[in-house]
Design a protein around this motif. Structure first.
Motif, PDB file in Angstrom:
ATOM      1  N   THR A 174       0.841  -1.209   0.000  1.00  0.00           N
ATOM      2  CA  THR A 174       0.000   0.000   0.000  1.00  0.00           C
ATOM      3  C   THR A 174       0.870   1.250   0.000  1.00  0.00           C
ATOM      4  OG1 THR A 174      -1.580  -1.198   1.370  1.00  0.00           O
ATOM      5  CG2 THR A 174      -1.888   1.168   1.215  1.00  0.00           C
ATOM      6  N   ALA A 175       0.399   2.269  -0.752  1.00  0.00           N
ATOM      7  CA  ALA A 175       1.153   3.532  -0.794  1.00  0.00           C
ATOM      8  C   ALA A 175       0.920   4.338   0.477  1.00  0.00           C
ATOM      9  CB  ALA A 175       0.712   4.351  -1.998  1.00  0.00           C
ATOM     10  N   THR A 176       1.992   4.905   0.990  1.00  0.00           N
ATOM     11  CA  THR A 176       1.876   5.732   2.193  1.00  0.00           C
ATOM     12  C   THR A 176       2.847   6.902   2.102  1.00  0.00           C
ATOM     13  OG1 THR A 176       1.822   5.677   4.615  1.00  0.00           O
ATOM     14  CG2 THR A 176       3.558   4.394   3.556  1.00  0.00           C
ATOM     15  N   GLN A 177       2.570   7.920   2.864  1.00  0.00           N
ATOM     16  CA  GLN A 177       3.402   9.129   2.823  1.00  0.00           C
ATOM     17  C   GLN A 177       3.695   9.548   4.261  1.00  0.00           C
ATOM     18  OE1 GLN A 177       1.732  11.999   0.159  1.00  0.00           O
ATOM     19  NE2 GLN A 177       3.353  13.480   0.458  1.00  0.00           N
ATOM     20  N   PRO A 178       4.693   8.915   4.872  1.00  0.00           N
ATOM     21  CA  PRO A 178       4.962   9.179   6.292  1.00  0.00           C
ATOM     22  C   PRO A 178       5.454  10.604   6.521  1.00  0.00           C
ATOM     23  CG  PRO A 178       6.247   7.317   5.457  1.00  0.00           C
ATOM     24  CD  PRO A 178       5.678   8.015   4.280  1.00  0.00           C
ATOM     25  N   VAL A 179       5.410  10.994   7.766  1.00  0.00           N
ATOM     26  CA  VAL A 179       5.869  12.341   8.121  1.00  0.00           C
ATOM     27  C   VAL A 179       6.674  12.242   9.413  1.00  0.00           C
ATOM     28  CG1 VAL A 179       3.662  12.853   9.316  1.00  0.00           C
ATOM     29  CG2 VAL A 179       5.088  14.739   8.490  1.00  0.00           C
ATOM     30  N   ALA A 180       7.759  13.004   9.472  1.00  0.00           N
ATOM     31  CA  ALA A 180       8.613  12.982  10.679  1.00  0.00           C
ATOM     32  C   ALA A 180       7.906  13.686  11.825  1.00  0.00           C
ATOM     33  CB  ALA A 180       9.935  13.687  10.386  1.00  0.00           C
ATOM     34  N   VAL A 181       8.127  13.200  13.033  1.00  0.00           N
ATOM     35  CA  VAL A 181       7.445  13.797  14.192  1.00  0.00           C
ATOM     36  C   VAL A 181       7.794  15.279  14.331  1.00  0.00           C
ATOM     37  CG1 VAL A 181       9.203  13.079  15.894  1.00  0.00           C
ATOM     38  CG2 VAL A 181       6.841  13.474  16.620  1.00  0.00           C
ATOM     39  N   ASP A 182       9.033  15.649  14.027  1.00  0.00           N
ATOM     40  CA  ASP A 182       9.414  17.073  14.154  1.00  0.00           C
ATOM     41  C   ASP A 182       8.553  17.950  13.240  1.00  0.00           C
ATOM     42  OD1 ASP A 182      11.299  16.450  15.998  1.00  0.00           O
ATOM     43  OD2 ASP A 182      13.010  16.597  14.640  1.00  0.00           O
ATOM     44  N   ASP A 183       8.227  17.439  12.063  1.00  0.00           N
ATOM     45  CA  ASP A 183       7.402  18.221  11.137  1.00  0.00           C
ATOM     46  C   ASP A 183       5.950  18.289  11.615  1.00  0.00           C
ATOM     47  OD1 ASP A 183       9.513  18.846   9.382  1.00  0.00           O
ATOM     48  OD2 ASP A 183       9.415  16.826   8.545  1.00  0.00           O
ATOM     49  N   VAL A 184       5.450  17.190  12.175  1.00  0.00           N
ATOM     50  CA  VAL A 184       4.098  17.213  12.748  1.00  0.00           C
ATOM     51  C   VAL A 184       4.029  18.272  13.843  1.00  0.00           C
ATOM     52  CG1 VAL A 184       2.408  15.885  14.077  1.00  0.00           C
ATOM     53  CG2 VAL A 184       3.663  14.788  12.222  1.00  0.00           C
ATOM     54  N   LEU A 185       5.055  18.298  14.690  1.00  0.00           N
ATOM     55  CA  LEU A 185       5.075  19.262  15.793  1.00  0.00           C
ATOM     56  C   LEU A 185       5.114  20.688  15.261  1.00  0.00           C
ATOM     57  CD1 LEU A 185       7.631  17.387  18.079  1.00  0.00           C
ATOM     58  CD2 LEU A 185       5.173  17.577  18.448  1.00  0.00           C
ATOM     59  N   ALA A 186       5.878  20.891  14.186  1.00  0.00           N
ATOM     60  CA  ALA A 186       5.952  22.245  13.601  1.00  0.00           C
ATOM     61  C   ALA A 186       4.576  22.681  13.102  1.00  0.00           C
ATOM     62  CB  ALA A 186       6.981  22.260  12.466  1.00  0.00           C
ATOM     63  N   TYR A 187       3.840  21.764  12.476  1.00  0.00           N
ATOM     64  CA  TYR A 187       2.486  22.106  12.022  1.00  0.00           C
ATOM     65  C   TYR A 187       1.567  22.403  13.216  1.00  0.00           C
ATOM     66  CZ  TYR A 187       3.094  20.727   7.081  1.00  0.00           C
ATOM     67  OH  TYR A 187       3.470  20.661   5.766  1.00  0.00           O
ATOM     68  N   LEU A 188       1.642  21.552  14.230  1.00  0.00           N
ATOM     69  CA  LEU A 188       0.749  21.732  15.387  1.00  0.00           C
ATOM     70  C   LEU A 188       1.011  23.071  16.071  1.00  0.00           C
ATOM     71  CD1 LEU A 188       0.884  18.114  16.891  1.00  0.00           C
ATOM     72  CD2 LEU A 188      -1.119  19.209  15.857  1.00  0.00           C
ATOM     73  N   LEU A 189       2.285  23.424  16.144  1.00  0.00           N
ATOM     74  CA  LEU A 189       2.648  24.695  16.771  1.00  0.00           C
ATOM     75  C   LEU A 189       2.174  25.870  15.918  1.00  0.00           C
ATOM     76  CD1 LEU A 189       4.178  25.160  19.389  1.00  0.00           C
ATOM     77  CD2 LEU A 189       6.282  25.400  18.061  1.00  0.00           C
ATOM     78  N   ALA A 190       2.377  25.757  14.613  1.00  0.00           N
ATOM     79  CA  ALA A 190       2.014  26.857  13.700  1.00  0.00           C
ATOM     80  C   ALA A 190       0.507  27.071  13.655  1.00  0.00           C
ATOM     81  CB  ALA A 190       2.557  26.559  12.304  1.00  0.00           C
ATOM     82  N   ALA A 191      -0.255  26.041  13.991  1.00  0.00           N
ATOM     83  CA  ALA A 191      -1.721  26.162  13.952  1.00  0.00           C
ATOM     84  C   ALA A 191      -2.227  27.212  14.927  1.00  0.00           C
ATOM     85  CB  ALA A 191      -2.361  24.813  14.257  1.00  0.00           C
ATOM     86  N   ARG A 192      -1.439  27.481  15.944  1.00  0.00           N
ATOM     87  CA  ARG A 192      -1.828  28.522  16.908  1.00  0.00           C
ATOM     88  C   ARG A 192      -1.880  29.892  16.255  1.00  0.00           C
ATOM     89  NH1 ARG A 192       2.059  29.824  20.797  1.00  0.00           N
ATOM     90  NH2 ARG A 192       0.469  31.091  21.754  1.00  0.00           N
ATOM     91  N   GLU A 193      -0.970  30.109  15.290  1.00  0.00           N
ATOM     92  CA  GLU A 193      -0.793  31.440  14.697  1.00  0.00           C
ATOM     93  C   GLU A 193      -1.686  31.659  13.479  1.00  0.00           C
ATOM     94  OE1 GLU A 193       1.068  33.280  16.398  1.00  0.00           O
ATOM     95  OE2 GLU A 193       2.086  31.759  17.605  1.00  0.00           O
ATOM     96  N   LEU A 194      -2.370  30.634  13.048  1.00  0.00           N
ATOM     97  CA  LEU A 194      -3.195  30.762  11.836  1.00  0.00           C
ATOM     98  C   LEU A 194      -4.275  31.825  12.065  1.00  0.00           C
ATOM     99  CD1 LEU A 194      -2.947  28.971   9.296  1.00  0.00           C
ATOM    100  CD2 LEU A 194      -4.848  27.610  10.178  1.00  0.00           C
ATOM    101  N   PRO A 195      -4.432  32.790  11.119  1.00  0.00           N
ATOM    102  CA  PRO A 195      -5.498  33.785  11.311  1.00  0.00           C
ATOM    103  C   PRO A 195      -6.859  33.092  11.378  1.00  0.00           C
ATOM    104  CG  PRO A 195      -4.099  34.336   9.419  1.00  0.00           C
ATOM    105  CD  PRO A 195      -3.691  32.970   9.864  1.00  0.00           C
TER     106      PRO A 195
END
Ligand SMILES: NC(=O)c1ccc[n+]([C@@H]2O[C@H](COP(=O)([O-])OP(=O)(O)OC[C@H]3O[C@@H](n4cnc5c(N)ncnc54)[C@H](OP(=O)(O)O)[C@@H]3O)[C@@H](O)[C@H]2O)c1
Length: 297
Positions: A174-195
């Motif tokens: 099956t095709a998958t597109q993993p993501v590094a935990v550091d990048d997940v954390l960067a997204y989660l943190l940036a979500a705070r600043e989203l207008p």
């Protein structure tokens, strides 16, 4: 700010980053005693259980952004019903308390796929329930999170470390597109600043689309292990779960639910996140290198 799931893998990494932000942080935990020693003194720890609505009201008081990083399935047989109940409780309490934003990390997978696993369907339903509360909800959908303590990574690691020859079910293609935990954390943190602009869902992943078998081969290569993968079409998700239970430390139920999801492609189809956030996720080679380096055992 409120963080649920701080004792979990993703939440446990996020708490350290949130503690560096210039804002008061409160963590909701079923067992505050376990959390207290690993958070800073100035971080509040509130006892609460998302399956117990009265325990949520106090924890939500005065909160602007509430992170929902809860995963119930390890304890639960009827995880879909409990996921639904937990999200309903959380969203209701957030609305009542006037919380402005919920940030949730769920799973990738195509809603239109009639064979979408109960696990992934339930992860999507949780996002729907949070949004339906009327509280602005930022949902991230990720495939396998690559990081030393991530359950899906640990399953892959245990299999590859232990089995020189693997009898592999079809889902390994099956095709998958993993993501590094550091990048997940960067997204989660940036979500705070989203207008503020209403609820949004973002699919997130690293730059590489590959199969689980490719992932195993790359992990083995980096660890200097010689591994043979033999594919058999007859290994059902149920048998795969049993097989995992034999060779991995994870609980059988968890393995089975995760395995059911592995038959579904988990690939980013909507790349909007790359345009909205400054995060540029690392590739699988780098993500695995970091996860291997971070593993203590
Ligand atoms: N790891 C991955 O590969 C991956 C991939 C895609 C998406 N995600 C998503 O990321 C989120 C976090 O995943 P994770 O891997 O960090 O999960 P995890 O390590 O299993 O952590 C789950 C957290 O949920 C908490 N929890 C469970 N039941 C609870 C309840 N009734 N009330 C309050 N808290 C409760 C646990 O607290 P206790 O200590 O009290 O049990 C723990 O802190 C999940 O939504 C998951 O779907 C993870």
């Amino acid at each position: 700010m409120l963080l649920t799931g701080a004792s979990g893998y993703v939440g446990g990494r996020l708490v350290r980053l949130l503690e560096r932000q210039p804002v008061a942080l409160r963590c909701l935990a079923r067992s505050p005693d376990k959390l207290r020693p690993i958070v800073r003194e100035c971080t509040q720890v509130a006892r609460g259980d998302v399956l117990d609505p009265p325990s949520l009201a106090g924890a939500m008081r005065g909160v602007h952004t509430a992170y929902y990083l809860v995963h119930l399935m390890s304890d639960s047989k009827d995880f879909e019903k409990e996921d639904r109940q937990a999200a309903t409780n959380f969203a209701g309490a957030a609305r009542e308390a006037g919380v402005r934003r919920i940030v949730y990390l769920g799973g990738l997978g195509d809603d239109a796929d009639p064979n979408l696993s109960p696990h992934l369907r339930s992860r999507h339903e949780v996002g729907d329930i949070l949004r339906a509360s009327g509280v602005e909800t930022i949902e991230f959908r990720a495939g396998m999170v690559i990081g030393a303590g991530s359950l899906s990574y640990q399953l892959m690691k245990s299999l590859t470390d232990r089995l020189p020859v693997m009898i592999c079910p079809r889902w390994l293609t099956t095709a998958t597109q993993p993501v590094a935990v550091d990048d997940v954390l960067a997204y989660l943190l940036a979500a705070r600043e989203l207008p503020a602009s209403g609820s949004r869902t973002f699919e997130i992943g690293g730059p590489d689309v590959l199969t689980y078998a490719d992932l195993i081969r790359e992990y083995a290569r980096q660890k200097g292990l010689r591994r043979w993968l033999i594919f058999v079409p007859v290994l059902t998700p149920y048998l795969s779960g049993l097989w995992l239970a034999l060779v991995t430390p994870a609980k059988f139920e968890v393995g089975r639910h995760l395995i059911e999801g592995l038959k579904n492609p988990t690939v980013v189809r909507d790349k909007t996140a790359l345009g909205v956030f400054p995060v540029r996720p690392m590739g699988v080679t780098e993500a695995l290198r970091k996860a291997i380096a971070d593993t203590t055992e």
